[in-house]
Design an enzyme around this catalytic site. Sequence first.
Site, PDB file in Angstrom:
ATOM      1  N   LYS A 157       0.825  -1.179   0.000  1.00  0.00           N
ATOM      2  CA  LYS A 157       0.000   0.000   0.000  1.00  0.00           C
ATOM      3  C   LYS A 157       0.873   1.248   0.000  1.00  0.00           C
ATOM      4  O   LYS A 157       0.452   2.326  -0.392  1.00  0.00           O
ATOM      5  CB  LYS A 157      -0.875   0.032   1.267  1.00  0.00           C
ATOM      6  CG  LYS A 157      -1.765  -1.168   1.467  1.00  0.00           C
ATOM      7  CD  LYS A 157      -2.462  -1.039   2.840  1.00  0.00           C
ATOM      8  CE  LYS A 157      -3.227  -2.290   3.201  1.00  0.00           C
ATOM      9  NZ  LYS A 157      -3.755  -2.185   4.591  1.00  0.00           N
ATOM     10  N   GLY A 158       2.119   1.059   0.477  1.00  0.00           N
ATOM     11  CA  GLY A 158       2.980   2.212   0.768  1.00  0.00           C
ATOM     12  C   GLY A 158       3.296   3.108  -0.412  1.00  0.00           C
ATOM     13  O   GLY A 158       3.556   4.294  -0.246  1.00  0.00           O
ATOM     14  N   ASP A 189       7.539   3.011  -2.034  1.00  0.00           N
ATOM     15  CA  ASP A 189       7.844   4.086  -1.091  1.00  0.00           C
ATOM     16  C   ASP A 189       9.315   4.126  -0.720  1.00  0.00           C
ATOM     17  O   ASP A 189       9.944   5.176  -0.742  1.00  0.00           O
ATOM     18  CB  ASP A 189       6.946   3.947   0.165  1.00  0.00           C
ATOM     19  CG  ASP A 189       6.932   2.539   0.768  1.00  0.00           C
ATOM     20  OD1 ASP A 189       7.678   1.643   0.301  1.00  0.00           O
ATOM     21  OD2 ASP A 189       6.150   2.316   1.720  1.00  0.00           O
ATOM     22  N   ASP A 227      14.820  -0.557   1.220  1.00  0.00           N
ATOM     23  CA  ASP A 227      15.460  -0.781   2.520  1.00  0.00           C
ATOM     24  C   ASP A 227      16.457  -1.934   2.370  1.00  0.00           C
ATOM     25  O   ASP A 227      17.548  -1.738   1.858  1.00  0.00           O
ATOM     26  CB  ASP A 227      14.341  -1.058   3.541  1.00  0.00           C
ATOM     27  CG  ASP A 227      14.821  -1.122   4.970  1.00  0.00           C
ATOM     28  OD1 ASP A 227      15.706  -0.350   5.343  1.00  0.00           O
ATOM     29  OD2 ASP A 227      14.292  -1.960   5.742  1.00  0.00           O
ATOM     30  N   LYS A 254      17.279   3.834   1.750  1.00  0.00           N
ATOM     31  CA  LYS A 254      18.128   3.652   2.939  1.00  0.00           C
ATOM     32  C   LYS A 254      19.283   2.754   2.535  1.00  0.00           C
ATOM     33  O   LYS A 254      19.267   1.549   2.809  1.00  0.00           O
ATOM     34  CB  LYS A 254      17.335   2.924   4.025  1.00  0.00           C
ATOM     35  CG  LYS A 254      16.507   3.792   4.927  1.00  0.00           C
ATOM     36  CD  LYS A 254      16.042   2.927   6.102  1.00  0.00           C
ATOM     37  CE  LYS A 254      14.742   3.393   6.673  1.00  0.00           C
ATOM     38  NZ  LYS A 254      14.172   2.411   7.622  1.00  0.00           N
ATOM     39  N   PHE A 281      13.521   4.675  11.252  1.00  0.00           N
ATOM     40  CA  PHE A 281      12.207   4.239  10.804  1.00  0.00           C
ATOM     41  C   PHE A 281      11.342   5.469  10.543  1.00  0.00           C
ATOM     42  O   PHE A 281      11.148   6.301  11.422  1.00  0.00           O
ATOM     43  CB  PHE A 281      11.555   3.336  11.855  1.00  0.00           C
ATOM     44  CG  PHE A 281      10.287   2.717  11.356  1.00  0.00           C
ATOM     45  CD1 PHE A 281      10.311   1.659  10.469  1.00  0.00           C
ATOM     46  CD2 PHE A 281       9.055   3.224  11.756  1.00  0.00           C
ATOM     47  CE1 PHE A 281       9.132   1.105   9.985  1.00  0.00           C
ATOM     48  CE2 PHE A 281       7.871   2.682  11.279  1.00  0.00           C
ATOM     49  CZ  PHE A 281       7.924   1.618  10.385  1.00  0.00           C
ATOM     50  N   ASP A 337       3.745   3.558   6.587  1.00  0.00           N
ATOM     51  CA  ASP A 337       2.936   3.344   7.781  1.00  0.00           C
ATOM     52  C   ASP A 337       3.742   2.811   8.943  1.00  0.00           C
ATOM     53  O   ASP A 337       4.844   2.287   8.786  1.00  0.00           O
ATOM     54  CB  ASP A 337       1.855   2.300   7.480  1.00  0.00           C
ATOM     55  CG  ASP A 337       2.466   0.898   7.334  1.00  0.00           C
ATOM     56  OD1 ASP A 337       3.387   0.741   6.507  1.00  0.00           O
ATOM     57  OD2 ASP A 337       2.056  -0.022   8.065  1.00  0.00           O
ATOM     58  N   ARG A 370      -0.124   6.872   7.156  1.00  0.00           N
ATOM     59  CA  ARG A 370       0.120   6.955   5.706  1.00  0.00           C
ATOM     60  C   ARG A 370      -0.326   8.298   5.142  1.00  0.00           C
ATOM     61  O   ARG A 370       0.161   8.744   4.119  1.00  0.00           O
ATOM     62  CB  ARG A 370      -0.654   5.853   4.976  1.00  0.00           C
ATOM     63  CG  ARG A 370      -0.202   4.437   5.305  1.00  0.00           C
ATOM     64  CD  ARG A 370      -0.841   3.461   4.323  1.00  0.00           C
ATOM     65  NE  ARG A 370      -0.757   2.074   4.769  1.00  0.00           N
ATOM     66  CZ  ARG A 370       0.284   1.282   4.575  1.00  0.00           C
ATOM     67  NH1 ARG A 370       1.343   1.728   3.945  1.00  0.00           N
ATOM     68  NH2 ARG A 370       0.264   0.036   5.007  1.00  0.00           N
TER      69      ARG A 370
HETATM   70  P1  5GP Z   1      12.810  -4.061   1.848  1.00  0.00           P
HETATM   71  O1  5GP Z   1      12.203  -5.274   1.272  1.00  0.00           O
HETATM   72  O2  5GP Z   1      13.604  -3.215   0.874  1.00  0.00           O
HETATM   73  O3  5GP Z   1      13.579  -4.336   3.100  1.00  0.00           O
HETATM   74  O4  5GP Z   1      11.647  -3.211   2.433  1.00  0.00           O
HETATM   75  C1  5GP Z   1      10.773  -2.488   1.714  1.00  0.00           C
HETATM   76  C2  5GP Z   1       9.516  -2.326   2.521  1.00  0.00           C
HETATM   77  O5  5GP Z   1       9.767  -2.285   3.933  1.00  0.00           O
HETATM   78  C3  5GP Z   1       8.890  -1.008   2.177  1.00  0.00           C
HETATM   79  O6  5GP Z   1       7.967  -1.150   1.117  1.00  0.00           O
HETATM   80  C4  5GP Z   1       8.222  -0.633   3.468  1.00  0.00           C
HETATM   81  O7  5GP Z   1       6.940  -1.222   3.524  1.00  0.00           O
HETATM   82  C5  5GP Z   1       9.030  -1.282   4.557  1.00  0.00           C
HETATM   83  N1  5GP Z   1       9.963  -0.310   5.191  1.00  0.00           N
HETATM   84  C6  5GP Z   1      11.295  -0.306   5.142  1.00  0.00           C
HETATM   85  N2  5GP Z   1      11.804   0.731   5.828  1.00  0.00           N
HETATM   86  C7  5GP Z   1      10.741   1.402   6.328  1.00  0.00           C
HETATM   87  C8  5GP Z   1      10.602   2.591   7.131  1.00  0.00           C
HETATM   88  O8  5GP Z   1      11.545   3.276   7.552  1.00  0.00           O
HETATM   89  N3  5GP Z   1       9.332   2.953   7.426  1.00  0.00           N
HETATM   90  C9  5GP Z   1       8.235   2.262   7.004  1.00  0.00           C
HETATM   91  N4  5GP Z   1       7.049   2.730   7.361  1.00  0.00           N
HETATM   92  N5  5GP Z   1       8.325   1.157   6.252  1.00  0.00           N
HETATM   93  C10 5GP Z   1       9.576   0.743   5.915  1.00  0.00           C
HETATM   94 MG    MG Z   2       5.469  -1.376   2.384  1.00  0.00          MG
END
Ligand code: 5GP
Ligand code: MG
Length: 180
Positions: A42-43, A99, A102, A131, A152, A159, A165
């Site tokens: 949803k992000g 969004d 990470d 990040k 975070f 969210d 959001r």
């Molecule tokens: P990844 O798979 O790259 O680790 O993570 C991506 C997902 O993790 C993003 O779509 C998001 O939903 C969540 N995420 C990672 N870091 C953050 C953060 O700082 N805040 C929030 N709200 N969600 C995050």
């Molecule tokens: Mg997400």
Amino acid sequence: MDQDIERVLVHERRIRDRVAELGARISRDYAGKDLTVVALLKGGVVFLADIIRSISIPMDLDFAWASSYGDRTTSSGNVVLKVVPDTNLRGRHVLLVDDILDTGRTLARVSAELTDRLGAAEVKTCVLLDKAARREVPVHADYVGFEVENVFVVGYGLDFDDRYRNLPYIGVLKPHLYSK
Ligand code: 5GP
Ligand code: MG
């Protein structure tokens, strides 16, 4: 909601200016190609809604929803697609919009699905936030709004437990709210 935010990391005005720049670049880069924007639920939807209005070339729009089983503030290794794009992506140039990048697990997994399973000709990625310090799998974003430190963040689509959001900026939540 504002009272739950410790500090604002990216103000609304800066987001707006940067999103317009990215949209203009995407329009130049994809001119003459069959562009399909696939946004991650949803992000990614707030960023999506703004950026597509800065894209001035024809494009299709679709959605995917990846879920990962992890704790509430990080993603785990297990990313599965629970909503798959419904349009035919075969031969299309896909721009995946999310969004935040990470660990990279989500975008790596979704990109692979879109090419290997759904036959996209190419998948590039566009994220509002990166990040970089947190990367665990080698993914890079082709379009990045802002590099952010390892904190975070919430707002502008992001969210915590499905809240925040709708904040119009990117902020850091007061730590006591997610450590309890
Ligand atoms: P990844 O798979 O790259 O680790 O993570 C991506 C997902 O993790 C993003 O779509 C998001 O939903 C969540 N995420 C990672 N870091 C953050 C953060 O700082 N805040 C929030 N709200 N969600 C995050
Ligand atoms: Mg997400």
